[in-house]
Design a protein around this motif. Structure first.
Motif, short mmCIF file in Angstrom:
data_model
loop_
_atom_site.label_atom_id
_atom_site.label_comp_id
_atom_site.label_asym_id
_atom_site.label_seq_id
_atom_site.Cartn_x
_atom_site.Cartn_y
_atom_site.Cartn_z
N CYS A 97 16.18 25.24 45.50
CA CYS A 97 15.77 26.64 45.48
C CYS A 97 15.32 27.13 44.12
N GLY A 98 15.63 26.40 43.08
CA GLY A 98 15.36 26.90 41.74
C GLY A 98 16.38 27.97 41.39
N ASP A 99 16.03 28.78 40.42
CA ASP A 99 16.94 29.85 39.99
C ASP A 99 16.44 31.21 40.43
N GLU A 100 15.67 31.23 41.50
CA GLU A 100 15.11 32.48 42.01
C GLU A 100 16.07 33.11 43.02
N VAL A 101 15.88 34.38 43.23
CA VAL A 101 16.60 35.08 44.28
C VAL A 101 15.65 35.19 45.46
N HIS A 102 16.08 34.76 46.63
CA HIS A 102 15.26 34.80 47.83
C HIS A 102 15.77 35.91 48.74
N LEU A 103 14.93 36.91 49.00
CA LEU A 103 15.29 38.00 49.90
C LEU A 103 14.73 37.71 51.28
N ARG A 104 15.51 38.01 52.28
CA ARG A 104 15.08 37.80 53.65
C ARG A 104 15.38 39.06 54.46
N GLY A 105 14.52 39.33 55.42
CA GLY A 105 14.76 40.45 56.31
C GLY A 105 15.57 39.98 57.50
N ILE A 106 16.63 40.69 57.82
CA ILE A 106 17.49 40.31 58.94
C ILE A 106 17.65 41.52 59.86
N ILE A 107 17.43 41.30 61.13
CA ILE A 107 17.71 42.33 62.13
C ILE A 107 18.81 41.78 63.03
N GLU A 108 19.92 42.45 63.05
CA GLU A 108 21.00 42.06 63.96
C GLU A 108 20.96 43.04 65.12
N PHE A 109 20.53 42.55 66.29
CA PHE A 109 20.30 43.40 67.44
C PHE A 109 21.58 44.05 67.95
N SER A 110 22.67 43.33 67.85
CA SER A 110 23.92 43.79 68.43
C SER A 110 25.07 43.01 67.80
N ASN A 111 26.25 43.58 67.88
CA ASN A 111 27.43 42.80 67.50
C ASN A 111 28.38 42.67 68.69
#
Length: 122
Positions: free
Chosen positions: A44-58
């Motif tokens: 991954c290197g030393d970068e910060v990776h942002l991801r979009g997450i949608i949790e439909f339900s719990n």
């Protein structure tokens, strides 16, 4: 088992993983953490990776003991989001250029999937 030999492998056996998880000596755990940092840096290197997450339900019909949203957990506030909210959130994440987009669907929730405006993927 030999710690340095295990840490030099790319694929570990179940027994080797258990061995690593059982380490107690500080110098051994530091060796393990050093190797983990090396692998992460290589991949991954030393970068910060942002991801979009949608949790439909719990809401979930499973009762996996390790999981916070397990069926028998009485201390969690349950929710489900609507189809329209899912599409709106996915559009926001898409426009924000957070890639990739993960959608988390637990085993009880079923929705209709619609295409996002401007999305040309499969």
């Amino acid at each position: 088992m030999n710690l340095s030999e295990i840490l030099s492998k790319k694929i570990l056996s179940r027994e080797e993983v258990i061995f690593l998880l059982s380490l107690e000596k500080e110098e051994e755990t530091e060796s393990l953490f050093r190797k983990a940092r090396e692998v992460r840096s290589d991949i991954c290197g030393d970068e910060v990776h942002l991801r979009g997450i949608i949790e439909f339900s719990n809401h979930c019909k499973q009762d996996c003991h390790y999981c916070g949203i397990r069926m028998s957990n009485p201390d969690i506030k349950r929710y489900r989001i609507s189809d329209d909210e899912i599409i709106k959130l996915a559009g926001f994440i898409y426009e924000s250029e957070l890639k990739p987009l993960f959608c988390n669907l637990v085993k009880i929730c079923i929705i209709r999937v619609r295409r996002l405006p401007g999305y040309s993927g499969g």
